[in-house]
Design an enzyme around this catalytic site. Structure first.
Site, PDB file in Angstrom:
ATOM      1  N   CYS A  49      36.386 -24.357  -9.397  1.00  0.00           N
ATOM      2  CA  CYS A  49      37.072 -23.973  -8.091  1.00  0.00           C
ATOM      3  C   CYS A  49      36.335 -24.930  -6.770  1.00  0.00           C
ATOM      4  O   CYS A  49      37.193 -24.812  -5.822  1.00  0.00           O
ATOM      5  CB  CYS A  49      36.820 -22.602  -7.810  1.00  0.00           C
ATOM      6  SG  CYS A  49      37.533 -21.448  -8.882  1.00  0.00           S
TER       7      CYS A  49
ATOM      8  N   HIS B  77      35.675 -19.805   1.572  1.00  0.00           N
ATOM      9  CA  HIS B  77      36.138 -19.766   0.059  1.00  0.00           C
ATOM     10  C   HIS B  77      37.048 -18.490  -0.225  1.00  0.00           C
ATOM     11  O   HIS B  77      37.596 -18.410  -0.856  1.00  0.00           O
ATOM     12  CB  HIS B  77      34.728 -19.894  -0.835  1.00  0.00           C
ATOM     13  CG  HIS B  77      35.104 -20.020  -2.213  1.00  0.00           C
ATOM     14  ND1 HIS B  77      36.025 -21.089  -2.602  1.00  0.00           N
ATOM     15  CD2 HIS B  77      34.661 -19.145  -3.361  1.00  0.00           C
ATOM     16  CE1 HIS B  77      36.089 -20.933  -3.880  1.00  0.00           C
ATOM     17  NE2 HIS B  77      35.559 -19.766  -4.420  1.00  0.00           N
TER      18      HIS B  77
ATOM     19  N   GLU C  70      29.085 -15.286   0.899  1.00  0.00           N
ATOM     20  CA  GLU C  70      29.221 -16.293   1.774  1.00  0.00           C
ATOM     21  C   GLU C  70      29.180 -15.933   3.294  1.00  0.00           C
ATOM     22  O   GLU C  70      28.752 -16.953   4.072  1.00  0.00           O
ATOM     23  CB  GLU C  70      30.857 -16.770   1.527  1.00  0.00           C
ATOM     24  CG  GLU C  70      31.579 -17.846   2.084  1.00  0.00           C
ATOM     25  CD  GLU C  70      32.809 -18.393   1.820  1.00  0.00           C
ATOM     26  OE1 GLU C  70      33.026 -19.552   2.549  1.00  0.00           O
ATOM     27  OE2 GLU C  70      33.297 -17.529   1.246  1.00  0.00           O
TER      28      GLU C  70
ATOM     29  N   LYS D 252      43.183 -17.623   1.085  1.00  0.00           N
ATOM     30  CA  LYS D 252      43.666 -17.125  -0.333  1.00  0.00           C
ATOM     31  C   LYS D 252      44.042 -15.712  -0.213  1.00  0.00           C
ATOM     32  O   LYS D 252      44.875 -15.534  -1.041  1.00  0.00           O
ATOM     33  CB  LYS D 252      42.079 -17.005  -1.128  1.00  0.00           C
ATOM     34  CG  LYS D 252      41.698 -18.298  -1.383  1.00  0.00           C
ATOM     35  CD  LYS D 252      40.535 -18.265  -2.224  1.00  0.00           C
ATOM     36  CE  LYS D 252      39.946 -19.530  -2.864  1.00  0.00           C
ATOM     37  NZ  LYS D 252      39.292 -20.128  -1.739  1.00  0.00           N
TER      38      LYS D 252
ATOM     39  N   HIS E  14      43.980 -17.582  -5.371  1.00  0.00           N
ATOM     40  CA  HIS E  14      43.125 -18.596  -5.730  1.00  0.00           C
ATOM     41  C   HIS E  14      43.739 -19.625  -6.566  1.00  0.00           C
ATOM     42  O   HIS E  14      44.004 -19.191  -7.892  1.00  0.00           O
ATOM     43  CB  HIS E  14      42.025 -17.897  -6.366  1.00  0.00           C
ATOM     44  CG  HIS E  14      40.734 -18.693  -6.492  1.00  0.00           C
ATOM     45  ND1 HIS E  14      40.643 -20.050  -5.988  1.00  0.00           N
ATOM     46  CD2 HIS E  14      39.393 -18.638  -6.753  1.00  0.00           C
ATOM     47  CE1 HIS E  14      39.449 -20.466  -6.274  1.00  0.00           C
ATOM     48  NE2 HIS E  14      38.613 -19.498  -6.556  1.00  0.00           N
TER      49      HIS E  14
ATOM     50  N   PHE F  15      32.700 -21.566 -10.403  1.00  0.00           N
ATOM     51  CA  PHE F  15      31.705 -21.118 -11.469  1.00  0.00           C
ATOM     52  C   PHE F  15      30.896 -22.540 -11.755  1.00  0.00           C
ATOM     53  O   PHE F  15      31.140 -23.447 -11.915  1.00  0.00           O
ATOM     54  CB  PHE F  15      32.657 -20.664 -12.594  1.00  0.00           C
ATOM     55  CG  PHE F  15      33.337 -19.318 -12.341  1.00  0.00           C
ATOM     56  CD1 PHE F  15      33.145 -18.535 -11.583  1.00  0.00           C
ATOM     57  CD2 PHE F  15      34.366 -19.048 -13.280  1.00  0.00           C
ATOM     58  CE1 PHE F  15      33.892 -17.290 -11.169  1.00  0.00           C
ATOM     59  CE2 PHE F  15      34.987 -17.777 -13.187  1.00  0.00           C
ATOM     60  CZ  PHE F  15      34.561 -17.025 -12.077  1.00  0.00           C
TER      61      PHE F  15
END
Length: 432
Positions: free
Chosen positions: A182, A322, A333, A354, A359, A418
């Site tokens: 991502c 994010h 975050e 998002k 996402h 990831f």
């Protein structure tokens, strides 16, 4: 004899050698708008792209909804033969890129060969051809090896969009794809920035695309317990920073940006949206899917960004986080931002788009970079929608439920993936 590069040890000397990089074109294909103007308008309206999945029957799965592209037909943008030879993720890349080039006023047919030699393409996908992989696996299981398509591998590999774009436009500069889950599109944007800074290209087309809404992807993410299962209320399922968030909502689409060396852009009279100020990258070195619980890797990326861009924490007005709407990720975050920005973390705006697009995985960084740039252009911060229940661990100004007008001179786009991949890119209001 001492070589010239030995004299480039002082940070200010290195900074003086850098070429300035600006954004001159943008293209977006998203679940809430099939072009940049419609995408931006939907963000300001707080429109959710989440709805029940229409592409296949989702009832065998725990999650029954996603953020699909609505009203998209590849034949509106390309001929049938081209569409059949491209997995949807590559179709999306071509559509977003065509818009970005038109927006930048770059017509490949009018460019000299020498100019095309200086235009690169750095464009990736986090997963690649998920649909063609699923279809060809079924073909093999049902009919045997002789019926696997010769186009299977070329349609599958994540770098193929970069190759197709170079062939389509005749661009012969650096050409490749960064793949980092991502964080993919932000990494591609960062590499494009560095290529221009170092003089290896004058223009680089960059971004990311993703088409993951398939049975196997849905099943895989469900098996990981990564997706929201709010099947009774899909439109409100993506709710970053809300105490009742239960996972991310899968989306699809593409984002493309034209990055250009400043003097090159000025010579041709290009419109300049913003300047790319710097990048930061790091690794969590913690876990293959879970973020570092204290956000240490994310903090390292943002600290590296501030150094690279020669920015102070108080220079930053907005961060497009994010913000995936996962219980662990949003808290990590938030902690990272507070670690890097201190008290200023509470004075700037942050938000997660998002909450509206879902996402977009490998495309997320590019689509959200466009939102970040438009926040600078319009001096307006897009909202985080669907907030209802406060989470005591998420206590920043997340711009909940409505856009906010405010001065935005410097803005950051975060994207994490990831594997513990962390990226941050800073954009600034262009000044002579």
């Amino acid at each position: 004899m001492r070589r010239a590069f030995l004299y480039l040890s002082e940070p200010e000397t290195i900074m003086a050698q850098r070429r300035r990089v600006v954004v001159t074109g943008m293209g977006a294909l998203t679940p809430i708008g099939l072009n940049v103007p419609d995408f931006w308008e939907a963000l300001l309206q707080g429109k959710s792209g989440a709805a029940p999945i229409t592409r296949f029957d989702p009832t065998p799965f725990d999650t029954h909804f996603a953020c699909e592209l609505k009203g998209f037909d590849p034949l509106d943008y390309m001929d049938r033969k081209t569409a059949r030879r491209l997995d949807p993720f590559a179709q999306y890349a071509l559509v977003a890129t065509d818009e970005a080039l038109r927006d930048a006023g770059l017509d490949p047919e009018k460019l000299a060969a020498s100019e095309k030699d200086r235009i690169g393409v750095v464009f990736g996908s986090g997963i690649g051809g998920m649909q063609v992989f699923q279809e060809q696996t079924a073909q093999y299981l049902q009919r045997g090896a002789r019926f696997i398509s010769p186009l299977f591998i070329p349609m599958l590999i994540p770098d193929i969009s970069a190759g197709h774009l170079a062939i389509r436009y005749g661009f012969r500069g650096p050409n490749y794809a960064v793949v980092s889950a991502c964080a993919t599109a932000n990494h591609n944007l960062g590499d494009a920035f560095l290529l221009i800074q170092r003089g290896m290209a004058d223009v680089v087309l960059c971004g990311g695309s993703e088409a993951p809404i398939t049975e196997m992807a849905l099943g895989g993410f469900n098996a990981m317990k990564a997706l929201s299962t709010r099947n009774d209320d899909p439109a409100r399922a993506s709710r970053p920073f809300d105490a009742t968030r239960d996972g991310f909502v899968m989306g699809e689409g593409a984002g493309a940006l034209v990055l250009e060396e400043l003097e090159h852009a000025r010579r041709r009279g290009a419109r300049i949206y913003a300047e790319v100020l710097g990048i930061g990258m790091s690794a969590d070195a913690h876990h293959i899917t879970a973020p570092d619980p204290e956000g240490e890797g994310a903090a390292l990326a943002m600290q590296a960004l501030l150094r690279d861009a020669n920015l102070r924490p108080e220079d930053v007005d907005y961060i497009n986080m994010h913000g995936t709407s996962t219980p662990l990720g949003d808290v990590a975050e938030t902690k990272a931002i507070k670690r890097v920005f201190g008290e200023h973390a509470y004075r700037m705006n942050v938000s997660s788009t998002k909450s509206m697009t879902g996402h977009l995985l490998g495309a997320a960084g590019a689509v959200e970079a466009i939102a970040t740039i438009l926040a600078i252009v319009h001096q307006t911060v897009p909202p985080t929608i669907n907030f209802e229940h406060p989470d005591p661990e998420c206590d920043l100004n997340y711009t909940f439920n409505a856009p906010q007008q405010r001065p935005v001179r410097v803005a950051i786009n975060n994207a994490f993936g990831f594997g513990g991949h962390n990226t941050a890119v800073a954009f600034g209001r262009y000044e002579e």
